[in-house]
Design an enzyme around this catalytic site. Structure first.
Site, PDB file in Angstrom:
ATOM      1  N   HIS A  55     -12.769   2.675   0.628  1.00  0.00           N
ATOM      2  CA  HIS A  55     -12.704   1.660   1.704  1.00  0.00           C
ATOM      3  C   HIS A  55     -13.480   0.404   1.315  1.00  0.00           C
ATOM      4  O   HIS A  55     -13.943  -0.338   2.192  1.00  0.00           O
ATOM      5  CB  HIS A  55     -13.311   2.168   3.030  1.00  0.00           C
ATOM      6  CG  HIS A  55     -12.560   3.287   3.681  1.00  0.00           C
ATOM      7  ND1 HIS A  55     -13.205   4.339   4.282  1.00  0.00           N
ATOM      8  CD2 HIS A  55     -11.241   3.508   3.858  1.00  0.00           C
ATOM      9  CE1 HIS A  55     -12.311   5.177   4.791  1.00  0.00           C
ATOM     10  NE2 HIS A  55     -11.101   4.687   4.537  1.00  0.00           N
ATOM     11  N   ARG A  93     -10.373  15.586   7.806  1.00  0.00           N
ATOM     12  CA  ARG A  93     -11.256  15.946   6.678  1.00  0.00           C
ATOM     13  C   ARG A  93     -12.642  16.333   7.182  1.00  0.00           C
ATOM     14  O   ARG A  93     -13.160  15.712   8.105  1.00  0.00           O
ATOM     15  CB  ARG A  93     -11.390  14.750   5.718  1.00  0.00           C
ATOM     16  CG  ARG A  93     -10.195  14.597   4.802  1.00  0.00           C
ATOM     17  CD  ARG A  93     -10.295  13.331   3.983  1.00  0.00           C
ATOM     18  NE  ARG A  93      -9.351  12.333   4.457  1.00  0.00           N
ATOM     19  CZ  ARG A  93      -9.362  11.050   4.111  1.00  0.00           C
ATOM     20  NH1 ARG A  93     -10.275  10.599   3.287  1.00  0.00           N
ATOM     21  NH2 ARG A  93      -8.463  10.224   4.579  1.00  0.00           N
ATOM     22  N   GLU A  99      -7.217  -5.408   6.303  1.00  0.00           N
ATOM     23  CA  GLU A  99      -7.081  -5.023   4.902  1.00  0.00           C
ATOM     24  C   GLU A  99      -6.008  -5.823   4.186  1.00  0.00           C
ATOM     25  O   GLU A  99      -6.154  -6.150   3.016  1.00  0.00           O
ATOM     26  CB  GLU A  99      -6.859  -3.520   4.783  1.00  0.00           C
ATOM     27  CG  GLU A  99      -8.204  -2.796   4.869  1.00  0.00           C
ATOM     28  CD  GLU A  99      -8.153  -1.305   4.626  1.00  0.00           C
ATOM     29  OE1 GLU A  99      -7.386  -0.638   5.344  1.00  0.00           O
ATOM     30  OE2 GLU A  99      -8.884  -0.825   3.752  1.00  0.00           O
ATOM     31  N   ARG A 135      -2.727  -2.247  -3.279  1.00  0.00           N
ATOM     32  CA  ARG A 135      -3.937  -1.478  -3.010  1.00  0.00           C
ATOM     33  C   ARG A 135      -3.948  -0.263  -3.951  1.00  0.00           C
ATOM     34  O   ARG A 135      -2.980   0.496  -4.005  1.00  0.00           O
ATOM     35  CB  ARG A 135      -3.940  -0.995  -1.559  1.00  0.00           C
ATOM     36  CG  ARG A 135      -5.143  -0.160  -1.274  1.00  0.00           C
ATOM     37  CD  ARG A 135      -5.102   0.457   0.086  1.00  0.00           C
ATOM     38  NE  ARG A 135      -6.323   1.233   0.268  1.00  0.00           N
ATOM     39  CZ  ARG A 135      -6.421   2.209   1.154  1.00  0.00           C
ATOM     40  NH1 ARG A 135      -5.408   2.521   1.916  1.00  0.00           N
ATOM     41  NH2 ARG A 135      -7.539   2.876   1.285  1.00  0.00           N
ATOM     42  N   ASN A 191       0.858  -1.178   0.000  1.00  0.00           N
ATOM     43  CA  ASN A 191       0.000   0.000   0.000  1.00  0.00           C
ATOM     44  C   ASN A 191       0.899   1.234   0.000  1.00  0.00           C
ATOM     45  O   ASN A 191       1.441   1.619   1.030  1.00  0.00           O
ATOM     46  CB  ASN A 191      -0.875  -0.049   1.265  1.00  0.00           C
ATOM     47  CG  ASN A 191      -1.825   1.129   1.357  1.00  0.00           C
ATOM     48  OD1 ASN A 191      -1.812   2.030   0.515  1.00  0.00           O
ATOM     49  ND2 ASN A 191      -2.643   1.138   2.385  1.00  0.00           N
TER      50      ASN A 191
END
Ligand code: AMP
Length: 402
Positions: free
Chosen positions: A179, A240, A384, A90, A7
Site C-alpha cells: 500500500h 486475512r 490510488e 500498479r 490494476n
C-alpha cells in the site's frame, strides 16, 4: 496529457483514464470474474454508468474491451487510442530492487517476474496486464508503480526478521510492506491540509480497506509498516488474519489434517473480520449484525480497532512521538465508529477526537481531532489512480531528464 492507470488482479482489472492537466478522472471501470462463465464489466464516464454481463476469457480480452469502450463513440471519452500518452501499471511487489516508479523494459519485467513467488496472487496478473498492454499500445511509455517502493526507506532494524540471517541473504525474507502509494499520498496530503511540510511531521497512516496496513512516516520517510514479507502480516483485514503466533499454522495443519498450503488459504481467505464474525468481510454487514446483538460481529470490530490501536502506540514509540494520525481507504474513510473505537483511550498520547467532526469529516476538510488535540487526526480519501498517474508522469520526466 491522458494517462491510463491499470490494476490487474487475478480475475479482475481496475482502470482509470486521467486528464493530468486538470487531475481529473475521465473514465473509471472494473472488470470482475475474468475466466468465469459470466464476467462483469462496469464503466463510469462522462456522468454515465454502464454495466455489461458478458464472458471475458482472459486479461487480454478484458484489456481489449477496455480500450474499445474508452473510444466507443457513445460511451467513450477519447476518439482514438493515440490520445493515451502513457500507461501506469500498479505492481504489488518490486522487492528491494525498486525504490521508486520506473519505465518498464524487458529487464524490469524480468525483475518483477523474479518477485512473483513472493506475491503469487498479485505479480503474475500484474505482469499479464503489462505484457498485453505493451503489445496493444507499443509506442507509449509504460511505467511500473510499486506498492513496496515507498517502504524501501525502512531501516534494517525494522525490516529484518529475527530468524536465521541466511534466509534473508538467500531468499530475501524480510519486511517489504505494501500500500506504499497510498501511505505516501495520504501522508503528504495530510501535511498539505495542515499547512505543514511532511519533513517536520511524524505521521501514522492507517490504510483500512479490504487489505489493511499501518505505516510510521517519520518526516516524509516510511520507517516501519505493518504488512511484511507478504500482505498477510499486520492488523486483521477483511479475510486475512494479520499477526498470529506462527505455531498456530502447524497446530491447525495437524489437528485438521491439512496441508500448509490449505492453512495459508484459511489465513488469507477465511480469517480476519470474516473469520471472527462469521458474517461477512464487509464492515457494513458486520456493523449491522453487531447492532442487532451479534456478539461475534461486535468482537470482530473490537479486535480490528484494538489491534490498530496497538500499532499506533507502537509506531508512536518508534518515532519518539506522533503529530498526525491519518485514516484512509474503505473502512478508514467511511466507518466513523471504527475510527472512534481506535482513538478511544489514546488521549494520553495527545489524541482527542471531536465526535461531530468524526461523523462528517468532509465538512472539516478531513480534520476530525478536537480543537485542542495535540495530535491532529485526519480522514484523507486515498486516490490510488491519481497517485499512480502522477508517479507515471514523474517517472517519464525523470527518464527524459537523464
Ligand atoms: P477498499 O479496499 O478501500 O475498497 O475498502 C473496501 C472495504 O471498505 C469494504 O469491504 C468495507 O468493509 C469497507 N467499506 C466501504 N464502504 C464503507 C462504508 N460506507 N461504511 C463502512 N465500511 C465501508
Amino acid at each position: 496529457m491522458k494517462i491510463l492507470v491499470i490494476n490487474c488482479g487475478s480475475s479482475s482489472i481496475k482502470y482509470s483514464l486521467l486528464d493530468m492537466e486538470r487531475e481529473e478522472t475521465l473514465a473509471q471501470g472494473l472488470i470482475e470474474k475474468i475466466g468465469e462463465e459470466y464476467s462483469i464489466f462496469r464503466q463510469k464516464a462522462s456522468g454515465r454508468e454502464i454495466e455489461k454481463i458478458t464472458r471475458i476469457e482472459n486479461h487480454e480480452h478484458g484489456l481489449r474491451l477496455i480500450l474499445d469502450s474508452l473510444k466507443n463513440p457513445s460511451i467513450g471519452v477519447i476518439r482514438d487510442q493515440s490520445e493515451i500518452s502513457a500507461v501506469g501499471h500498479r505492481v504489488v511487489h518490486g522487492g528491494s530492487d525498486f525504490v521508486g516508479s520506473t519505465i518498464i523494459d524487458d529487464e524490469v519485467i524480468e525483475t518483477i517476474r523474479k518477485y512473483s513467488p513472493l506475491a503469487p496472487l498479485h505479480n503474475p496478473p500484474n505482469l499479464a496486464g503489462i505484457t498485453v498492454l505493451r503489445s496493444l499500445l507499443p509506442r507509449i511509455p509504460h511505467v511500473a508503480v510499486f506498492d513496496t517502493a515507498f517502504h524501501q526507506t525502512m531501516p534494517e532494524v525494522a525490516y529484518l526478521y529475527p530468524i536465521p540471517y541466511e534466509y534473508y541473504e538467500k531468499y530475501g525474507i524480510r519486511r517489504y510492506g505494501f500500500h506504499g502509494t497510498s501511505h505516501r499520498y495520504v501522508s503528504q496530503r495530510a501535511a498539505e491540509i495542515l499547512g505543514r511540510s511532511p519533513k517536520e511531521l511524524r505521521i501514522i497512516t492507517c490504510h483500512l480497506g479490504n487489505g489493511c496496513s499501518i505505516t510510521a512516516v517519520d518526516r516524509g520517510r516510511s520507517v516501519d509498516t505493518s504488512m511484511g514479507f507478504t500482505p498477510l502480516e499486520g492488523v486483521p483485514m477483511g479475510t486475512r488474519s494479520g499477526d498470529i503466533d506462527p505455531s498456530i499454522v502447524q497446530f491447525i495443519a495437524e489437528v485438521e489434517n491439512l496441508t500448509l498450503k490449505e492453512v495459508y488459504e484459511i489465513l488469507n481467505k477465511r480469517s480476519g473480520l470474516l473469520g471472527v464474525s462469521g458474517v461477512s468481510n464487509d464492515v457494513r454487514e458486520i456493523k449491522k449484525a453487531a447492532d442487532s446483538g451479534d456478539h461475534r460481529a461486535e468482537i470482530a470490530l473490537e479486535i480490528l480497532a484494538y489491534r490498530v490501536k496497538k500499532y499506533i502506540g507502537a509506531y508512536a514509540a518508534v518515532m519518539g512521538g506522533v503529530d498526525v494520525v491519518v485514516f484512509t481507504a474503505g473502512i478508514g474513510e467511511n466507518a466513523h465508529y471504527v475510527r472512534s473505537k481506535i482513538c478511544e483511550g489514546l488521549e494520553f498520547l495527545g489524541i482527542t477526537l471531536d465526535e461531530d467532526r468524526n461523523r462528517d469529516p468532509a465538512k472539516w476538510n478531513g480534520v476530525i481531532s478536537a480543537e485542542g488535540s495535540r495530535v491532529k487526526v485526519l480522514v484523507v480519501p486515498t486516490r490510488e489512480d491519481l497517485i499512480i498517474a502522477k508517479e507515471t508522469l514523474e517517472a517519464i520526466e525523470r527518464a527524459g531528464a537523464s
